[in-house]
Design a protein around this motif. Structure first.
Motif, mmCIF file in Angstrom:
data_model
loop_
_atom_site.group_PDB
_atom_site.id
_atom_site.type_symbol
_atom_site.label_atom_id
_atom_site.label_comp_id
_atom_site.label_asym_id
_atom_site.label_seq_id
_atom_site.Cartn_x
_atom_site.Cartn_y
_atom_site.Cartn_z
ATOM 1 N N LEU A 1 -5.683 -0.642 6.220
ATOM 2 C CA LEU A 1 -5.946 -0.474 4.787
ATOM 3 C C LEU A 1 -4.790 -0.943 3.918
ATOM 4 C CD1 LEU A 1 -7.584 3.080 4.969
ATOM 5 C CD2 LEU A 1 -8.740 0.867 4.861
ATOM 6 N N ARG A 2 -3.882 -1.728 4.476
ATOM 7 C CA ARG A 2 -2.684 -2.105 3.736
ATOM 8 C C ARG A 2 -2.954 -3.071 2.587
ATOM 9 N NH1 ARG A 2 1.625 0.321 5.532
ATOM 10 N NH2 ARG A 2 1.707 1.040 7.686
ATOM 11 N N SER A 3 -4.152 -3.601 2.482
ATOM 12 C CA SER A 3 -4.465 -4.476 1.351
ATOM 13 C C SER A 3 -4.804 -3.685 0.087
ATOM 14 C CB SER A 3 -5.631 -5.405 1.702
ATOM 15 O OG SER A 3 -6.804 -4.665 1.977
ATOM 16 N N PHE A 4 -5.004 -2.375 0.218
ATOM 17 C CA PHE A 4 -5.317 -1.544 -0.945
ATOM 18 C C PHE A 4 -4.031 -1.104 -1.640
ATOM 19 C CE2 PHE A 4 -9.083 -1.299 1.627
ATOM 20 C CZ PHE A 4 -10.120 -1.235 0.710
ATOM 21 N N ASP A 5 -4.160 -0.776 -2.922
ATOM 22 C CA ASP A 5 -3.000 -0.282 -3.663
ATOM 23 C C ASP A 5 -2.612 1.116 -3.194
ATOM 24 O OD1 ASP A 5 -2.865 -2.582 -5.320
ATOM 25 O OD2 ASP A 5 -4.416 -1.754 -6.626
ATOM 26 N N VAL B 1 -8.512 4.986 -9.786
ATOM 27 C CA VAL B 1 -9.455 3.898 -10.083
ATOM 28 C C VAL B 1 -9.507 3.639 -11.587
ATOM 29 C CG1 VAL B 1 -11.885 3.220 -10.043
ATOM 30 C CG2 VAL B 1 -10.835 4.228 -8.005
ATOM 31 N N MET C 1 0.839 -1.200 0.000
ATOM 32 C CA MET C 1 0.000 0.000 0.000
ATOM 33 C C MET C 1 0.870 1.243 0.000
ATOM 34 S SD MET C 1 -0.999 2.532 2.411
ATOM 35 C CE MET C 1 -1.283 1.886 4.043
ATOM 36 N N TYR D 1 -6.371 0.716 -10.110
ATOM 37 C CA TYR D 1 -5.907 0.510 -8.740
ATOM 38 C C TYR D 1 -7.074 0.420 -7.758
ATOM 39 C CZ TYR D 1 -1.267 1.910 -10.435
ATOM 40 O OH TYR D 1 -0.077 1.987 -11.099
ATOM 41 N N SER D 2 -6.875 -0.314 -6.677
ATOM 42 C CA SER D 2 -7.841 -0.291 -5.580
ATOM 43 C C SER D 2 -7.456 0.866 -4.662
ATOM 44 C CB SER D 2 -7.834 -1.609 -4.808
ATOM 45 O OG SER D 2 -6.557 -1.868 -4.239
ATOM 46 N N VAL D 3 -8.450 1.647 -4.243
ATOM 47 C CA VAL D 3 -8.185 2.881 -3.506
ATOM 48 C C VAL D 3 -9.078 2.961 -2.274
ATOM 49 C CG1 VAL D 3 -8.057 5.402 -3.627
ATOM 50 C CG2 VAL D 3 -7.640 4.032 -5.684
ATOM 51 N N ALA D 4 -8.499 3.357 -1.152
ATOM 52 C CA ALA D 4 -9.256 3.648 0.070
ATOM 53 C C ALA D 4 -8.939 5.086 0.469
ATOM 54 C CB ALA D 4 -8.868 2.692 1.197
ATOM 55 N N VAL E 1 -3.910 4.618 -0.621
ATOM 56 C CA VAL E 1 -4.784 5.287 0.338
ATOM 57 C C VAL E 1 -4.596 6.790 0.145
ATOM 58 C CG1 VAL E 1 -5.293 5.727 2.762
ATOM 59 C CG2 VAL E 1 -4.688 3.418 2.026
#
Length: 252
Positions: free
Chosen positions: A86-90, A26, A1, A30-33, A92
């Motif tokens: 949130l470390r599983s997201f690409d 997005v 992340m 990428y996955s985004v939080a 933050v």
């Protein structure tokens, strides 16, 4: 992340920049939080009856609607803890936390004077309302139109870093997590110099001989708690591995 923050005063266009930045990332796949700093004691929810569960004493509330899920914990979560979850997201994207966030940030501002009040060694771009009027760099920092999602996403891909643990423990050799982030942004070191990042995922737990899998956040909590206890003991010195064996009575 990897993470990047958007900081600025009220009315500077922070949320506009965050929206554009998220949209651009997005669109790149990428996955985004996101994490947003909300002032006040509570987050104002439309479904106000949900707060009655909290007031009754619930420690964790999950509100399920047809199109969304909202989780509420009635305590202040630190920025470091929120980032760990949130470390599983690409990526933050953090809105606010200009004093706390140890990483690169985009300044959202209405004027040059606001930029000059906020600029520091972690500033990688300027945007917000000022970006609608001029593209001229300020102190060598590029100015980006807040509506240019592609440019903002490109900036995040180039500059965002894995943030240190927000503990300011000094074990990395730098005085604070911000100092480590500044050095990493300059290319002088890596964020992985943070011992809590380097050790993440290396905690092994067995209960009665059975391995128990731990997610990244729980693993980091175990590591930080045990490390803090060990470092309080006299004569330990430097170490690379700690083994703890706990024998308890029968529990279920």
């Amino acid at each position: 992340m990897r993470a990047i923050a958007v900081v600025g005063y009220s009315g500077s266009g922070k949320t506009l920049v965050v929206e554009s930045l998220v949209r651009g990332l997005v669109e790149r796949g990428y996955s985004v939080a996101t994490i947003k700093h909300v002032r006040g004691e509570r987050v104002d929810l439309a479904t106000k009856d949900t707060w009655r569960h909290i007031e009754a004493g619930s420690s964790f509330v999950v509100a399920l609607a047809e199109g969304e899920t909202v989780e509420i914990t009635p305590r202040r979560t630190s920025l470091g803890e929120a980032l760990s979850k949130l470390r599983s997201f690409d990526f933050v994207v953090v809105e606010g936390f200009k004093e706390e966030f140890p990483g690169p940030r985009v300044i959202a501002a209405k004027s040059v004077s606001e930029v000059l009040e906020l600029v520091d060694e972690l500033s990688v771009a300027i945007s917000g309302l000022i970006g609608r009027e001029s593209r001229e760099a300020i102190r060598g920092i590029p100015v980006i139109d807040p509506g240019d999602s592609e440019a903002l996403a490109r900036l995040a891909v180039e500059k965002a870093l894995t943030p240190p643990a927000c503990l300011d423990c000094g074990k990395c050799g730098y005085e604070s997590c911000k100092e480590l982030a500044i050095a990493a942004l300059r290319g002088e070191t890596s964020p992985e110099r943070c011992i809590y990042l380097a050790g993440s995922g290396k905690v092994e737990l067995e209960v009665d001989g059975r391995p128990v899998p731990l997610n990244e956040f729980v693993s980091a909590v175990f590591e930080r708690v045990v490390a803090a206890l060990v470092e309080c003991l006299r004569g330990v010195g430097e170490y690379r591995e700690v083994k703890v064996r706990l024998v308890v009575g029968k529990r279920t």
